[in-house]
Design a protein around this motif. Structure first.
Motif, PDB file in Angstrom:
ATOM      1  N   TYR A 226     -63.003 -25.631 -78.787  1.00 46.45           N
ATOM      2  CA  TYR A 226     -62.197 -24.593 -77.546  1.00 46.45           C
ATOM      3  C   TYR A 226     -60.993 -23.876 -76.914  1.00 46.45           C
ATOM      4  O   TYR A 226     -61.549 -22.992 -76.448  1.00 46.45           O
ATOM      5  CB  TYR A 226     -61.035 -25.785 -77.764  1.00 46.45           C
ATOM      6  N   LEU A 231     -67.433 -18.649 -75.364  1.00 46.15           N
ATOM      7  CA  LEU A 231     -67.606 -19.706 -75.062  1.00 46.15           C
ATOM      8  C   LEU A 231     -67.919 -20.018 -73.344  1.00 46.15           C
ATOM      9  O   LEU A 231     -65.965 -20.548 -73.355  1.00 46.15           O
ATOM     10  CB  LEU A 231     -67.282 -21.219 -76.255  1.00 46.15           C
ATOM     11  N   ARG A 236     -66.371 -24.846 -72.770  1.00 44.20           N
ATOM     12  CA  ARG A 236     -65.335 -24.969 -73.416  1.00 44.20           C
ATOM     13  C   ARG A 236     -64.185 -26.477 -73.498  1.00 44.20           C
ATOM     14  O   ARG A 236     -63.610 -26.613 -73.967  1.00 44.20           O
ATOM     15  CB  ARG A 236     -64.656 -23.754 -73.424  1.00 44.20           C
TER      16      ARG A 236
END
Length: 244
Positions: A226, A231, A236
């Protein structure tokens, strides 16, 4: 699901205009390695797509298929759930599938030795999609593929339900993957160590799809993904830590 036999396939190919035949979908039939002779005969079809999923094609039949000059135009090949033994690619003397873009060994005995041979097969340099889900590949096989210059065109790697674990993902994440866009890692035994490697992978920002479902990531692993700013957000957000 059909009950097409080797003789039945031979009769079909004898009765059709093979010059116009470019796709042959034969999944889940009663074909054996004998069928390979009908498919690869010199006057037979020059296929672009061939699906042999779920047929009793053995190691010898698979070798003859991959070596046949009539397969030089083949772009999509599905050999999932065929019956080649582990290490069967070591018997392939010369790959004739120089146009291959999509290849599946899903549900076969494909192992690390096969992965090594595949990674060194220069005629496969155009391949975009490789499906090794539910195979016997481990971290060593993933490492061979990840370090192969012949695999630089890969856009999608499917390793679902395999045994690659954290070590395999660490090996994959340590190298540039210039074309990678989709990565399927469902139920691969990936824990926080694998999540940490993925979070720092140099190709993370390229991804359009990432499947890590059914892995023991832990809350720490989810948090690492996260917080991985490279990403893409739509990927994410799936790993947002649970509220306390």
């Amino acid at each position: 699901f059909n009950h097409l036999s080797d003789d039945g396939l031979a009769r079909i190919l004898d009765g059709c205009d093979t010059e116009k035949l470019i796709k042959l979908h034969l999944s889940i039939n009663r074909l054996t390695s004998v069928a390979v002779d009908a498919i690869t005969r010199e006057e037979g079809p020059h296929l672009k797509q061939l699906d042999l999923f779920g047929n009793a094609i053995t190691s010898e039949g698979l070798r003859r298929l991959l070596e046949s000059p009539t397969m030089r135009d083949l772009e999509v090949l599905n050999l999932g759930s065929t019956q080649g033994e582990a290490g069967f690619l070591t018997e392939v003397r010369e790959w004739s599938t120089s146009s291959l873009e999509e290849l599946s060994f899903q549900g076969t005995a494909f192992d690390d030795n096969d992965a090594y041979i595949l990674s060194r097969a220069e005629p496969l340099a155009r391949m975009r999609v490789l499906d090794l889900s539910s195979t016997q590949i481990h971290a060593r096989g993933v490492r061979a593929l990840a370090t192969s210059p012949s695999m630089n065109a890969l856009e999608r790697i499917i390793l679902n339900y395999s045994r690659v674990g954290d070590e395999g993902i660490i090996a994959l994440a340590a190298r540039e993957q210039p074309s990678l866009r989709r990565l399927d890692l469902r139920a691969c035994g990936i824990s926080v160590q694998g999540a940490r490697a993925l979070a720092s992978a140099p190709w993370l920002g390229q991804l359009e799809s990432l499947d890590l479902s059914n892995n023991p990531l832990s809350e720490e692993g989810r948090r690492l993904l996260y917080e991985a700013e490279e990403l893409p957000l739509h990927l994410r957000i799936k790993y947002k830590p649970l509220e306390p």
